[in-house]
Design a protein around this motif. Structure first.
Motif, short mmCIF file in Angstrom:
data_model
loop_
_atom_site.label_atom_id
_atom_site.label_comp_id
_atom_site.label_asym_id
_atom_site.label_seq_id
_atom_site.Cartn_x
_atom_site.Cartn_y
_atom_site.Cartn_z
N LEU A 120 2.18 -21.88 -3.78
CA LEU A 120 1.59 -22.34 -2.53
C LEU A 120 2.60 -23.19 -1.77
N TRP A 121 3.71 -22.54 -1.58
CA TRP A 121 4.82 -23.07 -0.79
C TRP A 121 5.22 -24.45 -1.26
N SER A 122 5.33 -24.58 -2.55
CA SER A 122 5.65 -25.85 -3.16
C SER A 122 4.77 -26.92 -2.52
N THR A 123 3.63 -27.09 -3.13
CA THR A 123 2.57 -27.94 -2.59
C THR A 123 3.07 -29.28 -2.09
N LEU A 124 3.98 -29.90 -2.81
CA LEU A 124 4.47 -31.20 -2.35
C LEU A 124 5.20 -31.11 -1.02
N LYS A 125 6.03 -30.09 -0.86
CA LYS A 125 6.75 -29.92 0.40
C LYS A 125 5.76 -29.67 1.53
N ALA A 126 4.81 -28.76 1.28
CA ALA A 126 3.82 -28.44 2.31
C ALA A 126 3.00 -29.67 2.65
N TRP A 127 2.55 -30.39 1.64
CA TRP A 127 1.72 -31.56 1.88
C TRP A 127 2.47 -32.59 2.71
N GLY A 128 3.74 -32.77 2.42
CA GLY A 128 4.54 -33.70 3.20
C GLY A 128 4.61 -33.33 4.66
N GLU A 129 4.62 -32.03 4.95
CA GLU A 129 4.71 -31.58 6.34
C GLU A 129 3.38 -31.54 7.06
N ILE A 130 2.28 -31.40 6.33
CA ILE A 130 1.01 -31.23 7.03
C ILE A 130 0.10 -32.45 7.01
N LYS A 131 0.36 -33.42 6.16
CA LYS A 131 -0.62 -34.51 6.02
C LYS A 131 -0.81 -35.30 7.30
N GLU A 132 0.18 -35.32 8.16
CA GLU A 132 0.06 -36.04 9.42
C GLU A 132 -0.28 -35.11 10.59
N SER A 133 -0.46 -33.82 10.33
CA SER A 133 -0.61 -32.88 11.43
C SER A 133 -2.07 -32.51 11.70
N HIS A 134 -2.23 -31.75 12.77
CA HIS A 134 -3.56 -31.27 13.16
C HIS A 134 -4.08 -30.22 12.19
N MET A 135 -3.22 -29.66 11.34
CA MET A 135 -3.64 -28.63 10.40
C MET A 135 -4.70 -29.16 9.44
N LEU A 136 -4.47 -30.35 8.91
CA LEU A 136 -5.38 -30.88 7.91
C LEU A 136 -6.76 -31.12 8.51
#
Length: 129
Positions: free
Chosen positions: A79-95
């Motif tokens: 899942l796209w290396s969850t840590l990398k993805a989480w770092g990129e999306i936690k501040e975004s509108h995606m979440l």
């Protein structure tokens, strides 16, 4: 909504998920292998899981469902290396847009027998009374 690997896709999907629609379908212009899901979509799937949603894999029509269909996807490349993805999306509108949704990856077979993703279906989860 057709998938385009462009930032405007994120904006359009977020708007669709934030609308009162019970379901949003994402389709593809070309064949997409479950093991080569674009990173842009992997971020969305990670956002769904991180916000409490779930990922379901629907096998091609007529195929037997595997015991653990997520293994069929190679866990979407971790899942796209969850840590990398989480770092990129936690501040975004995606979440925020992903919250309250589940997603189904509908698989199908191409004319040459290859398993491909036919569409992603984002389902709004009904709130408990």
């Amino acid at each position: 909504m057709p998938f385009l690997d462009l930032p405007r896709f994120d904006t359009a999907l977020a708007a669709a998920l934030n609308a009162a629609q019970p379901q949003v379908d994402v389709t593809f212009y070309s064949k997409v292998s479950p093991n080569q899901l674009p990173q842009r979509l992997q971020k969305w799937l990670t956002a769904i899981e991180q916000s409490g949603g779930s990922l379901e894999v629907a096998p091609p029509p007529g195929d037997l469902a595997p015991r653990n269909p997520v293994l069929l996807l190679g866990l979407l490349g971790g899942l796209w290396s969850t840590l990398k993805a989480w770092g990129e999306i936690k501040e975004s509108h995606m979440l925020q847009a992903a919250a309250g949704h589940h997603v189904t990856l509908q698989l199908n077979r191409s004319a040459d027998g290859e398993i491909v993703i036919e569409r992603l279906v984002f389902h709004r989860v009904a709130k408990a009374p």
